[in-house]
Design an enzyme around this catalytic site. Structure first.
Site, PDB file in Angstrom:
ATOM      1  N   ASP A   1      -2.772   7.519 -12.069  1.00  0.00           N
ATOM      2  CA  ASP A   1      -3.666   7.743 -10.940  1.00  0.00           C
ATOM      3  C   ASP A   1      -3.970   9.228 -10.772  1.00  0.00           C
ATOM      4  O   ASP A   1      -3.230   9.948 -10.118  1.00  0.00           O
ATOM      5  CB  ASP A   1      -3.011   7.165  -9.673  1.00  0.00           C
ATOM      6  CG  ASP A   1      -3.894   7.296  -8.444  1.00  0.00           C
ATOM      7  OD1 ASP A   1      -4.986   7.885  -8.560  1.00  0.00           O
ATOM      8  OD2 ASP A   1      -3.487   6.809  -7.388  1.00  0.00           O
TER       9      ASP A   1
ATOM     10  N   ASP B   1       3.083   1.586 -11.039  1.00  0.00           N
ATOM     11  CA  ASP B   1       1.910   1.629 -10.151  1.00  0.00           C
ATOM     12  C   ASP B   1       1.709   3.040  -9.570  1.00  0.00           C
ATOM     13  O   ASP B   1       2.681   3.703  -9.178  1.00  0.00           O
ATOM     14  CB  ASP B   1       2.156   0.616  -9.016  1.00  0.00           C
ATOM     15  CG  ASP B   1       0.940   0.354  -8.168  1.00  0.00           C
ATOM     16  OD1 ASP B   1      -0.179   0.405  -8.703  1.00  0.00           O
ATOM     17  OD2 ASP B   1       1.115   0.062  -6.964  1.00  0.00           O
ATOM     18  N   HIS B   2       0.460   3.474  -9.510  1.00  0.00           N
ATOM     19  CA  HIS B   2       0.080   4.749  -8.873  1.00  0.00           C
ATOM     20  C   HIS B   2       0.927   5.930  -9.334  1.00  0.00           C
ATOM     21  O   HIS B   2       1.465   6.681  -8.501  1.00  0.00           O
ATOM     22  CB  HIS B   2       0.186   4.650  -7.351  1.00  0.00           C
ATOM     23  CG  HIS B   2      -0.951   3.897  -6.729  1.00  0.00           C
ATOM     24  ND1 HIS B   2      -2.237   4.385  -6.659  1.00  0.00           N
ATOM     25  CD2 HIS B   2      -1.001   2.673  -6.155  1.00  0.00           C
ATOM     26  CE1 HIS B   2      -3.022   3.498  -6.065  1.00  0.00           C
ATOM     27  NE2 HIS B   2      -2.298   2.433  -5.760  1.00  0.00           N
TER      28      HIS B   2
HETATM   29  O1  G3H Z   1      -1.140  -0.522  -5.711  1.00  0.00           O
HETATM   30  C1  G3H Z   1      -0.775  -1.307  -4.807  1.00  0.00           C
HETATM   31  C2  G3H Z   1      -1.685  -1.801  -3.824  1.00  0.00           C
HETATM   32  O2  G3H Z   1      -2.961  -1.369  -3.961  1.00  0.00           O
HETATM   33  C3  G3H Z   1      -1.206  -2.521  -2.649  1.00  0.00           C
HETATM   34  O3  G3H Z   1      -1.949  -2.226  -1.488  1.00  0.00           O
HETATM   35  O4  G3H Z   1      -0.255  -2.529   0.296  1.00  0.00           O
HETATM   36  O5  G3H Z   1      -2.661  -2.545   0.794  1.00  0.00           O
HETATM   37  O6  G3H Z   1      -1.629  -4.434  -0.464  1.00  0.00           O
HETATM   38  P1  G3H Z   1      -1.602  -2.981  -0.137  1.00  0.00           P
HETATM   39 ZN    ZN Z   2      -2.904   0.707  -4.867  1.00  0.00          ZN
END
Ligand code: G3H
Ligand code: ZN
Length: 278
Positions: free
Chosen positions: A105, A83-84
């Site tokens: 990202d 993720d990211h």
């Molecule tokens: O990529 C992960 C998320 O976008 C989680 O975001 O912590 O606001 O649920 P959040």
């Molecule tokens: Zn996110």
């Protein structure tokens, strides 16, 4: 049951007009909580590990290998997603370790730079069978794509997907990362327009700030992958805090981490039911 692919989970949800949850894990207990929640809800799930979590541990391999072991022995299908990621090397490491998908990202970069880099990452990942999620950023924007006021333009998003070949797109529709209240107002008209214009599944980031009803309507309007981290952290941390407060002499970590894991598993199961039910 089995470690599956994000493409399989997102593809099935997209076809069925359902949501699929992607929950962030930061340590072994949170991976276990997500797997337990999926088992209780009887729903598959995406476990995602962010570049920030990798930084926290000083590397991806230990947590990734633990997550693969948990997923391989889980009752429900689980896929692993990076993720990211802003570091292209980390994308390669994740694919080497067996992640079936990554989010690259480059949203902080200007549009053309984001497009060029994302297209190159997508080519390399596709050559290795991995699925790529990208994000469109606001040019020069400081708050990033998921600040409440930022919106993704449907035509620009469609052109970006065509030019990069990405498999899923994170879009800005009113959510914001790390909200601890669940009162974000999403732009459902825009979600529906994006769903019509963009030919790949749409990803909602910052979903912790969206109420259960808001999540249901966002999915009905066209969102598919629903990313949640903070809401699960809230459940975990509240239980740890309560356990420690109830017994100031407690020293066994398993007592409070176990309480956190159980609370997070229950919230994960609840959210999975909200997200996966049409
Ligand atoms: O990529 C992960 C998320 O976008 C989680 O975001 O912590 O606001 O649920 P959040
Ligand atoms: Zn996110």
């Amino acid at each position: 049951m089995t470690l599956t692919t994000t493409a399989a989970l997102v593809g099935a949800a997209y076809e069925a007009g359902r949501g699929v949850a992607a929950f962030n894990a930061i340590n072994l207990e949170t991976v276990e909580a997500i797997a337990a929640g999926a088992e209780t809800a009887n729903v598959p799930v995406i476990v995602q590990i962010s570049e920030n979590a990798v930084r926290y541990h000083g590397g991806l391999a230990p947590l990734a290998q633990a997550a693969i072991a948990v997923a391989s022995n889980a009752a429900m299908p689980i896929s692993l997603h990076l993720d990211h990621a802003t570091d292209e090397r980390l994308v390669g490491i994740a694919v080497d370790l067996g992640f079936s998908s990554v989010m690259y990202d480059a949203s902080q970069l200007a549009y053309e730079e984001n497009l060029t880099r994302t297209a190159a990452v997508a080519r390399r990942c596709h050559d290795r069978g991995a699925h790529v999620e990208a994000e469109l950023g606001e040019v020069g924007g400081k708050a990033g794509v998921h600040a409440p006021g930022v919106r993704t333009d449907p035509d620009e998003a469609a052109a970006f997907v065509a030019a990069t070949g990405v498999d899923a797109l994170a879009v800005a529709v009113g959510s914001s990362h790390k909200m601890t209240t669940r009162d974000a107002a999403l732009d459902e008209t825009l979600i529906a327009e994006l769903r019509r214009t963009v030919p790949v599944p749409l990803v909602l980031h910052g979903s912790s700030g969206v109420s259960d009803e808001g999540l249901r309507s966002a999915i009905a309007a066209g969102m598919t992958k629903i990313n949640i981290a903070t809401q699960l952290n809230k459940a975990f941390t509240a239980a740890v805090r309560e356990t420690l407060a109830a017994d100031p002499s407690l020293v066994d970590q398993r007592r409070y981490l176990g309480a956190g894991r159980d609370a997070m598993a229950a919230e994960a199961a609840r959210l999975l039911t909200v997200i996966s039910t049409r």
